[in-house]
Design a protein around this motif. Structure first.
Motif, PDB file in Angstrom:
ATOM      1  N   PHE A 267       0.819  -1.212   0.000  1.00 26.69           N
ATOM      2  CA  PHE A 267       0.000   0.000   0.000  1.00 26.69           C
ATOM      3  C   PHE A 267       0.854   1.262   0.000  1.00 26.69           C
ATOM      4  CE2 PHE A 267      -3.214  -3.009   1.679  1.00 26.69           C
ATOM      5  CZ  PHE A 267      -4.145  -2.833   0.671  1.00 26.69           C
ATOM      6  N   GLY A 268       2.053   1.179   0.527  1.00 26.51           N
ATOM      7  CA  GLY A 268       2.955   2.326   0.470  1.00 26.51           C
ATOM      8  C   GLY A 268       3.470   2.574  -0.936  1.00 26.51           C
ATOM      9  N   ALA A 269       3.693   1.520  -1.684  1.00 26.58           N
ATOM     10  CA  ALA A 269       4.206   1.664  -3.050  1.00 26.58           C
ATOM     11  C   ALA A 269       3.096   2.028  -4.026  1.00 26.58           C
ATOM     12  CB  ALA A 269       4.884   0.371  -3.496  1.00 26.58           C
ATOM     13  N   THR A 270       1.909   1.473  -3.870  1.00 24.30           N
ATOM     14  CA  THR A 270       0.824   1.758  -4.809  1.00 24.30           C
ATOM     15  C   THR A 270       0.081   3.033  -4.448  1.00 24.30           C
ATOM     16  OG1 THR A 270      -0.725   0.386  -3.581  1.00 24.30           O
ATOM     17  CG2 THR A 270       0.467  -0.664  -5.379  1.00 24.30           C
ATOM     18  N   GLY A 271       0.184   3.452  -3.220  1.00 27.06           N
ATOM     19  CA  GLY A 271      -0.512   4.671  -2.805  1.00 27.06           C
ATOM     20  C   GLY A 271       0.208   5.932  -3.224  1.00 27.06           C
ATOM     21  N   HIS A 272       1.497   5.808  -3.527  1.00 25.93           N
ATOM     22  CA  HIS A 272       2.293   6.973  -3.922  1.00 25.93           C
ATOM     23  C   HIS A 272       2.256   7.105  -5.436  1.00 25.93           C
ATOM     24  CE1 HIS A 272       5.393  10.001  -3.680  1.00 25.93           C
ATOM     25  NE2 HIS A 272       6.079   9.357  -4.592  1.00 25.93           N
ATOM     26  N   ARG A 273       1.451   8.022  -5.913  1.00 27.86           N
ATOM     27  CA  ARG A 273       1.316   8.228  -7.358  1.00 27.86           C
ATOM     28  C   ARG A 273       2.017   9.523  -7.750  1.00 27.86           C
ATOM     29  NH1 ARG A 273      -0.266   3.391  -8.939  1.00 27.86           N
ATOM     30  NH2 ARG A 273      -2.213   2.727  -8.020  1.00 27.86           N
ATOM     31  N   SER A 274       3.248   9.410  -8.208  1.00 22.43           N
ATOM     32  CA  SER A 274       3.953  10.595  -8.661  1.00 22.43           C
ATOM     33  C   SER A 274       3.689  10.791 -10.148  1.00 22.43           C
ATOM     34  CB  SER A 274       5.455  10.463  -8.403  1.00 22.43           C
ATOM     35  OG  SER A 274       5.980   9.373  -9.110  1.00 22.43           O
TER      36      SER A 274
END
Length: 61
Positions: free
Chosen positions: A21-28
């Motif tokens: 969730f930390g990797a998919t939640g960060h949308r740059s």
């Protein structure tokens, strides 16, 4: 929990959930900054430690 294998599974699952969730939640918007940050890894370690602590067996009766 008395089964150490299940306790380990829950601990690993908690860490992986935080990383996911930390990797998919960060949308740059750009390619820069994509991936897993050190803070997410630290949170995953803390979540795993908390899961390990909360699932420890109680005193024998």
């Amino acid at each position: 929990m008395k089964d150490r294998g299940l306790r380990t599974f829950v601990t690993v699952l908690a860490g992986l959930a935080v990383i996911y969730f930390g990797a998919t939640g960060h949308r740059s918007s750009g390619g820069e900054g994509a991936g897993i940050s050190g803070g997410v890894v630290l949170l995953a370690l803390l979540a795993s430690a908390l899961a390990w602590y909360l699932t420890k067996p109680g005193p024998a009766k």
